[in-house]
Design an enzyme around this catalytic site. Structure first.
Site, PDB file in Angstrom:
ATOM      1  N   CYS A 270       0.808  -1.224   0.000  1.00  0.00           N
ATOM      2  CA  CYS A 270       0.000   0.000   0.000  1.00  0.00           C
ATOM      3  C   CYS A 270       0.843   1.276   0.000  1.00  0.00           C
ATOM      4  O   CYS A 270       0.626   2.183  -0.807  1.00  0.00           O
ATOM      5  CB  CYS A 270      -0.986  -0.010   1.166  1.00  0.00           C
ATOM      6  SG  CYS A 270      -0.252   0.064   2.819  1.00  0.00           S
ATOM      7  N   HIS A 318      -2.721   1.242   6.871  1.00  0.00           N
ATOM      8  CA  HIS A 318      -3.050   1.205   5.442  1.00  0.00           C
ATOM      9  C   HIS A 318      -3.146   2.630   4.917  1.00  0.00           C
ATOM     10  O   HIS A 318      -3.503   3.562   5.646  1.00  0.00           O
ATOM     11  CB  HIS A 318      -4.375   0.476   5.220  1.00  0.00           C
ATOM     12  CG  HIS A 318      -4.625   0.145   3.781  1.00  0.00           C
ATOM     13  ND1 HIS A 318      -3.886  -0.787   3.089  1.00  0.00           N
ATOM     14  CD2 HIS A 318      -5.526   0.643   2.882  1.00  0.00           C
ATOM     15  CE1 HIS A 318      -4.329  -0.874   1.835  1.00  0.00           C
ATOM     16  NE2 HIS A 318      -5.314  -0.006   1.692  1.00  0.00           N
ATOM     17  N   HIS A 330      -5.717   1.908  -4.410  1.00  0.00           N
ATOM     18  CA  HIS A 330      -4.852   1.358  -3.352  1.00  0.00           C
ATOM     19  C   HIS A 330      -4.462  -0.065  -3.680  1.00  0.00           C
ATOM     20  O   HIS A 330      -5.045  -0.721  -4.554  1.00  0.00           O
ATOM     21  CB  HIS A 330      -5.544   1.439  -1.988  1.00  0.00           C
ATOM     22  CG  HIS A 330      -6.696   0.484  -1.816  1.00  0.00           C
ATOM     23  ND1 HIS A 330      -6.978  -0.150  -0.621  1.00  0.00           N
ATOM     24  CD2 HIS A 330      -7.660   0.059  -2.682  1.00  0.00           C
ATOM     25  CE1 HIS A 330      -8.044  -0.919  -0.752  1.00  0.00           C
ATOM     26  NE2 HIS A 330      -8.486  -0.813  -1.988  1.00  0.00           N
TER      27      HIS A 330
END
Length: 356
Positions: A270, A318, A330
């Protein structure tokens, strides 16, 4: 004949609509959530598919947290390695300086030997001319100052070398500590991913399809709740030039797999995706989602614009790139690809702006 053609056309149309319905059922972000197929009755004490989904999500979340720790240790290791190289260069330069200073001291000693080995003060006292005496006094003063300066410079250089040695030792200790952190984090990542994959591997093909549907349904529900607050009415800011370039980069990566620790070009995690997206826009940002949260300027959600980074979950494990219209790009987790998703499909912790 026309009747036969109409029947064929209707058949093709029905097939097209069936395929479209199947796609919308698993789209998550683009369409309404599909209804999961009826599950067979679970065995007594068996976990429901929803429980399995949550357990798998938790394992991947924990793997994501460990990945952030691994990435941070890795970036610090690189910085410490570079620092050790720089210290080594300084040590070599200091040693060269010491050699030069010793050569100067040797030259002074050889000059005194050529003058008969008599100390300069004795030579001055034996001079027979007032002019020679005055000249000698001046040279003696200059020589004394040169000797003092030479000794002081040698002492400073020796002290610097001692400090370099101390700095190098400290950096090596940090380097080793980070290597240990990396090893611990790597094992934790591998263990969590393996556990999640083992859970998923026990499911039948039909259950895996329903599991994916449940995942999309949960994301859709969260996104719908976020949109119901009217948040999009406030989000009308345009992307900066750098933000536009970052969005273009991220868009070009859609479909590439998530791999922990990866920064492209064939795979990303990520924060690897977000850091490389902004690097492509000419802005170097921290490598991990937690460091991106800590070091980049924060902006209010209502002021968010395309190119900003959204940090998710309480532990900032994240991160995604906001691309406008309530959407993000993402790298979700192992087993998934870089994708477009709803910005509100996960709990938002903060929004940061690399080019504030």
């Amino acid at each position: 004949m026309a009747t036969v053609e109409r029947r064929r056309w209707r058949g093709r149309t029905a097939l097209t609509l069936l395929c479209a319905s199947a796609l919308l059922a698993v789209s998550g972000v683009l369409g309404t959530p599909g209804a999961a197929q009826a599950a067979p009755l679970p065995e007594p004490g068996a976990k429901s598919l929803e429980q399995v989904r949550k357990e798998i999500d938790d394992l991947y979340r924990q793997a994501g947290t460990a990945t952030d720790a691994y990435n941070l240790a890795e970036s610090e290791t690189k910085a410490q390695s570079a620092k050790i190289v720089e210290i080594a260069k300084q040590v070599v330069a200091g040693q060269d300086q010491i050699t030069a200073l010793k050569n100067r001291a040797g030259a002074a000693a050889r000059a005194q030997y050529r003058s008969g080995g008599m100390p300069a003060g004795a030579q001055l006292a034996l001079s027979g001319s007032p002019g020679q005496f005055l000249d000698g006094t001046d040279r003696l003063r200059q020589g004394a100052k040169a000797t003092t300066d030479l000794l002081a410079e040698m002492n400073r250089t020796q002290s610097a070398l001692q400090q370099y040695a101390k700095d190098a030792s400290e950096q090596w200790q940090k380097l080793e500590a980070n290597r240990v952190k990396q090893a611990v984090s790597k094992k934790e990542i591998e263990d969590k991913i393996k556990a999640a994959e083992e859970l998923e591997s026990k499911l039948q093909a039909e259950e895996k399809a329903r599991l994916l549907q449940l995942e999309h349904d949960a994301q859709y529900k969260a996104q719908a709740a976020w949109l119901s607050t009217g948040v999009l009415k406030e989000l009308n800011a345009s992307a900066s030039e750098s933000g536009r370039k970052a969005v273009q980069f991220a868009s070009a990566q859609i479909g590439k797999p998530y791999v922990w620790g990866a920064q492209g070009p064939g795979a990303f995690d990520c924060s690897g995706l977000t850091s490389q997206a902004w690097l492509s826009a000419g802005k170097a940002i921290p490598r991990t989602s937690q460091e991106q949260l800590r070091l980049l300027p924060k902006v209010a959600l209502k002021d968010m614009r395309p190119g900003d980074l959204i940090i998710y979950f309480d532990d900032a494990s994240h991160v995604a790139l906001y691309v406008g219209d309530g959407a993000i790009i993402h790298a979700p987790r192992p087993g998934r690809n870089v994708t477009l998703a709803g910005a509100g499909s996960m709990p938002i912790k903060a929004v940061v702006r690399p080019d504030a």
